[in-house]
Design an enzyme around this catalytic site. Structure first.
Site, PDB file in Angstrom:
ATOM      1  CB  SER A 152      -0.892   0.028   1.235  1.00 31.02           C
ATOM      2  OG  SER A 152      -1.607  -1.172   1.337  1.00 31.02           O
ATOM      3  CB  ILE A 160      -1.019  -8.835  12.501  1.00 26.83           C
ATOM      4  CG1 ILE A 160      -1.021  -9.880  11.400  1.00 26.83           C
ATOM      5  CG2 ILE A 160      -2.376  -8.188  12.662  1.00 26.83           C
ATOM      6  CD1 ILE A 160      -1.752 -11.140  11.801  1.00 26.83           C
ATOM      7  CG  ASP A 161       2.470 -10.612   8.936  1.00 28.62           C
ATOM      8  OD1 ASP A 161       1.780 -11.243   9.755  1.00 28.62           O
ATOM      9  OD2 ASP A 161       2.338 -10.696   7.710  1.00 28.62           O
TER      10      ASP A 161
HETATM   11  P1  ADP Z   1      -0.071  -4.574   1.898  1.00 33.34           P
HETATM   12  O1  ADP Z   1      -0.286  -3.099   1.844  1.00 33.34           O
HETATM   13  O2  ADP Z   1      -0.645  -5.151   3.153  1.00 33.34           O
HETATM   14  O3  ADP Z   1       1.358  -4.945   1.645  1.00 33.34           O
HETATM   15  P2  ADP Z   1      -0.817  -5.339  -0.808  1.00 33.34           P
HETATM   16  O4  ADP Z   1       0.579  -5.600  -1.244  1.00 33.34           O
HETATM   17  O5  ADP Z   1      -1.865  -6.300  -1.245  1.00 33.34           O
HETATM   18  O6  ADP Z   1      -0.972  -5.230   0.762  1.00 33.34           O
HETATM   19  O7  ADP Z   1      -1.220  -3.894  -1.340  1.00 33.34           O
HETATM   20  C1  ADP Z   1      -2.503  -3.356  -1.108  1.00 33.34           C
HETATM   21  C2  ADP Z   1      -2.922  -2.513  -2.290  1.00 33.34           C
HETATM   22  O8  ADP Z   1      -1.988  -1.471  -2.509  1.00 33.34           O
HETATM   23  C3  ADP Z   1      -2.975  -3.253  -3.606  1.00 33.34           C
HETATM   24  O9  ADP Z   1      -4.171  -3.960  -3.778  1.00 33.34           O
HETATM   25  C4  ADP Z   1      -2.846  -2.126  -4.599  1.00 33.34           C
HETATM   26  O10 ADP Z   1      -4.067  -1.473  -4.776  1.00 33.34           O
HETATM   27  C5  ADP Z   1      -1.891  -1.181  -3.904  1.00 33.34           C
HETATM   28  N1  ADP Z   1      -0.517  -1.451  -4.378  1.00 33.34           N
HETATM   29  C6  ADP Z   1       0.369  -2.360  -3.940  1.00 33.34           C
HETATM   30  N2  ADP Z   1       1.527  -2.318  -4.636  1.00 33.34           N
HETATM   31  C7  ADP Z   1       1.365  -1.351  -5.563  1.00 33.34           C
HETATM   32  C8  ADP Z   1       2.177  -0.820  -6.613  1.00 33.34           C
HETATM   33  N3  ADP Z   1       3.419  -1.280  -6.855  1.00 33.34           N
HETATM   34  N4  ADP Z   1       1.657   0.158  -7.373  1.00 33.34           N
HETATM   35  C9  ADP Z   1       0.435   0.637  -7.153  1.00 33.34           C
HETATM   36  N5  ADP Z   1      -0.385   0.179  -6.193  1.00 33.34           N
HETATM   37  C10 ADP Z   1       0.059  -0.797  -5.413  1.00 33.34           C
END
Ligand code: ADP
Length: 739
Positions: A130, A174-175
């Protein structure tokens, strides 16, 4: 306390945030990626702090999806829209994964939706994915606006007016898988869930002499596994960052059977979801179970915790962390200039810091890369000093070296508990005893505090004697409040008889356990709660922050009838809105005459017709119960450090044949700002208010205005500790971890 003191203390709260006006600014707040307990507390803090400084704050529902879709997904928030969410798990504004935001087209739509509402400040609560997304968005912003103007969606003036997007991130996960912060929002709550389960399982495993294989979350990060292993004294732990050495199968079985031979009736093995071996092949819970059953024939069960870890109410720690971070995020947004890079607000030791988002994300990705390339030492190092120190402490405490491999120090070290029993004390004793033994000392336990010491209640204590102590509440050694004053002679005699070279005292003036308090929402009711702590208002203050209290009366910040009147009026006004719950905390010794009863009657009378009151004196239940994961770990680590310090001092003394005492031989170990600090008692004496048994300077007083701001008072808040952006890399690894 004299008048000067009082006015100085009050004065320090009056530094207003005038230079940080949010007028004319709009902030969008969203939660994204996996949910975590404490996200609501962060949202609440952002909304309230934003409104407090005069900005408009918008909820962006369903993460980036809501930003792309716009419409009713982006709604202005008000003070009340975040009322009563502090204690709720998950996120009330929803979280989602969003494919569209990964594309420029999606981000173009999102930019259009933000500009329409004048939002140029974004507060993203989520994981590294995110935050990466947010950073890409920020970098593209001017290009996106240009394109929107070319398409005729916005005019040139709007492009100029909204030229820069400020981004601040808070890590909700949480990790605890994010580099640059000691704790991510949600980790402590997840640990609470895990420890509850482990404690429950341990009782049944005990009865049946079972081995339990417990799988906890963490596909790429072993933090939860490692810290739960530390907090429950697990027999073995599997982590992705630190795979077991070749031949681990045999080593583990030997260790399990050794522990059983020491009359341990159960074994606990903790496995991170993403555990691997040195060849990067997954190690599964089932595989471990098979191994134990075939090699040792033990009755073995697997428990996979799964989503339970994400559920439930956020812990006090997470609520306070998220509230602090939320307020800090708003301040960071208001201070941002076009040159400021996107930042993450995070926790270092006990301090809020700001770090460049890109550096944190890069380092987080580097950990994964190191694991993929089987550079496991690097992976552990990159995780940060706190992780490294956890791992070292775990190894030290879990595995006993054979006696003939420990060089003897010829020193006798005794451990004693004094003062009120506090959760975490037993973990501290266990850790001291085991570290002491591994440093070659002969360890002694003193029972019943100084009183017992004078009477000769002292016995040698071994490695296995402290097995299973981490999770026990109270003080197993026993503690008395009596001070050693009168029996110094007798104690000195005991020290001579047993040739005690060093003494580790675990206790304190008023050892504070943390308090979990969540008054549930009944019809227009104000709860008046009295907390313990002697003259120390820590519990009332932090409990107040964690529970979203309207007022917390403490000794350290004197109050008079005008303050009480203002509080009652404030609460009465508030209760006339949709808010139905009030919470007032009162530290037991905050005032001689404004007693809990007095405050209860005052609020009852003044609130007549608007709300009714209930009072509750929490009393000794605050000292009871099993220690929280934080207290177990803190007790364990701080005590290990103390023991190492003692060993160093003993060695120094031996070398010089020194037999006299100097000031720096008697120290109190504590955490100060970011680091653990050994402070000579002689120095502490100057910093202590002996009459009231509290330090003259209390770090947490700085957080006091936070509670007030979040409860809608006009309070002043001193801007974050250093306030400037730091660098991840500059926080040297050679420095020992704070906690
Ligand atoms: P977390 O934030 O818990 O690591 P995710 O990796 O699934 O979870 O990312 C959540 C959301 O953030 C994704 O569904 C997407 O909408 C956005 N996101 C993640 N990586 C990118 C990226 N490289 N470019 C644009 N948006 C991204």
């Amino acid at each position: 306390m004299d008048d000067d003191d009082v006015s100085a203390r009050k004065g320090s709260f009056r530094k207003f945030l005038e230079h940080l006006s949010g007028a004319g600014k709009a902030i969008g707040v969203l939660t994204s990626g996996g949910d975590a307990q404490g996200m609501n507390a962060a949202v609440r803090a952002v909304v309230r702090m934003g409104i407090y400084v005069g900005a408009k704050v918008y909820f962006i529902y369903e993460g980036y999806q809501g930003m792309v879709d716009g419409g009713s997904n982006i709604v202005e928030a008000n003070w009340e829209s975040v009322s009563s969410i502090l204690q709720v798990g998950g996120t009330i504004i929803g979280s989602a994964r969003c494919k569209a935001f990964r594309t420029r087209e999606g981000r173009l739509k999102a930019a259009g939706n933000l500009v329409q509402r004048g939002i140029t400040n974004l507060c993203v609560i989520g994981g590294d994915g995110s935050l990466t997304g947010a950073n890409i968005f920020r970098k593209e912003w001017s290009g996106l606006l240009k394109e929107l103007a070319e398409n005729g969606d916005i005019d040139r003036e709007e492009v100029q007016k909204h030229a820069y997007l400020n981004v601040v991130g808070m890590v909700g996960s949480i990790d605890n898988d994010f580099c640059g912060t000691d704790m991510t929002i949600g980790t402590d709550s997840a640990l609470h869930r895990i420890i509850e389960v482990v404690d429950a399982i341990m009782t049944t495993a005990q009865s049946h002499q079972r081995t339990f294989v417990l799988e906890v979350m963490g596909r790429h990060c072993g933090y939860l596994a490692l810290v739960s292993a530390l907090a429950c004294g697990a027999d073995w732990v599997f982590l992705p960052e630190s795979p077991p050495e070749e031949g681990w199968q045999e080593n583990m079985c030997v260790k399990l059977s050794e522990n059983r031979a020491r009359k341990k009736r159960l074994n606990i093995i903790i496995v991170a979801e993403g555990a691997i071996d040195t060849q990067n092949k997954p190690i599964t819970s089932e595989q471990i179970k098979e191994l134990v059953v075939t090699q040792l024939g033990y009755d073995t069960r697997v428990t996979i915790l799964g989503h339970v870890q994400r559920g439930g109410t956020p812990s006090a720690f997470d609520r306070i962390l998220a509230s602090r971070m939320g307020v800090e995020a708003v301040v960071a947004l208001l201070q941002a200039t076009p040159e400021t890079p996107a930042c993450v607000v995070s926790l270092s030791g006990n301090q809020a810091v700001r770090l460049p988002l890109v550096e944190c994300v890069q380092m987080t990705q580097d950990v994964q890369k190191a694991m993929d390339e089987r550079r496991f030492k690097d992976a552990v190092r990159l995780r940060g000093r706190s992780f490294e120190s956890n791992l070292n402490t775990y190894k030290r405490l879990a595995i006993k070296m054979p006696d003939d491999q420990i060089p003897k120090s010829n020193c006798n070290v005794a451990v004693i508990n004094v003062g009120a029993p506090a959760a975490g004390m037993n973990a501290a004793v266990r850790s001291a005893v085991r570290v002491g033994i591994s440093e070659g000392h002969k360890m002694f336990a003193i029972y019943d505090g100084f009183e017992g010491f004078a009477k000769g209640q002292i016995k040698e204590i071994g490695w296995a004697d402290v097995g299973g102590w981490t999770g026990q509440g109270g003080s197993i050694l026993g503690t008395k409040r009596t001070l050693p004053g009168k029996s110094l002679e007798a104690i000195a005699e005991q020290m001579r008889t047993h040739s005690i070279n060093a003494l580790l005292i675990i206790g304190g003036f008023e050892t504070c356990d943390r308090i979990k308090q969540s008054a549930s929402g009944t019809k227009r009711r104000v709860f008046i709660i009295e907390t313990m702590g002697g003259y120390c208002g820590y519990l009332a203050n932090m409990g107040g922050l964690a529970a979203g209290a309207d007022a917390a009366y403490i000794f350290e910040e004197p109050f008079d009838i005008r303050d009480l009147q203002a509080n009652v009026e404030h609460l009465t006004e508030k209760m006339k809105t949709t808010i139905q719950r009030g919470l007032v905390l009162r530290n037991e010794s905050c005032s001689e005459h404004y007693t809990t009863d007095f405050i209860y009657h005052l609020y009852s009378e003044e609130g007549k017709g608007v709300f009714d009151c209930r009072k509750n004196v929490l009393g000794h239940m605050q000292q009871g119960g099993a220690p929280s994961p934080f207290d177990r770990n803190f007790g364990t680590k701080i005590s290990a450090r103390a023991m190492q310090w003692i060993s160093t001092k003993l060695k120094e003394a031996q070398g010089k044949g020194k037999r006299f005492m100097t000031d720096d031989c008697v120290c109190v170990l504590g955490i100060s700002k970011r680091n653990l600090l050994f402070q000579p008692v002689a120095q502490l004496k100057k910093e202590t208010d002996f009459e009231h048994r509290i330090p003259k300077e209390q770090w947490w007083l700085k957080l006091r205005p936070l509670m007030k701001i979040l409860a809608k008072y006009k309070a002043s808040y001193e801007v974050s500790d250093p306030g400037q952006l730091e660098h991840v890399h500059h926080r040297g690894h050679e420095e020992p971890a704070a906690i």
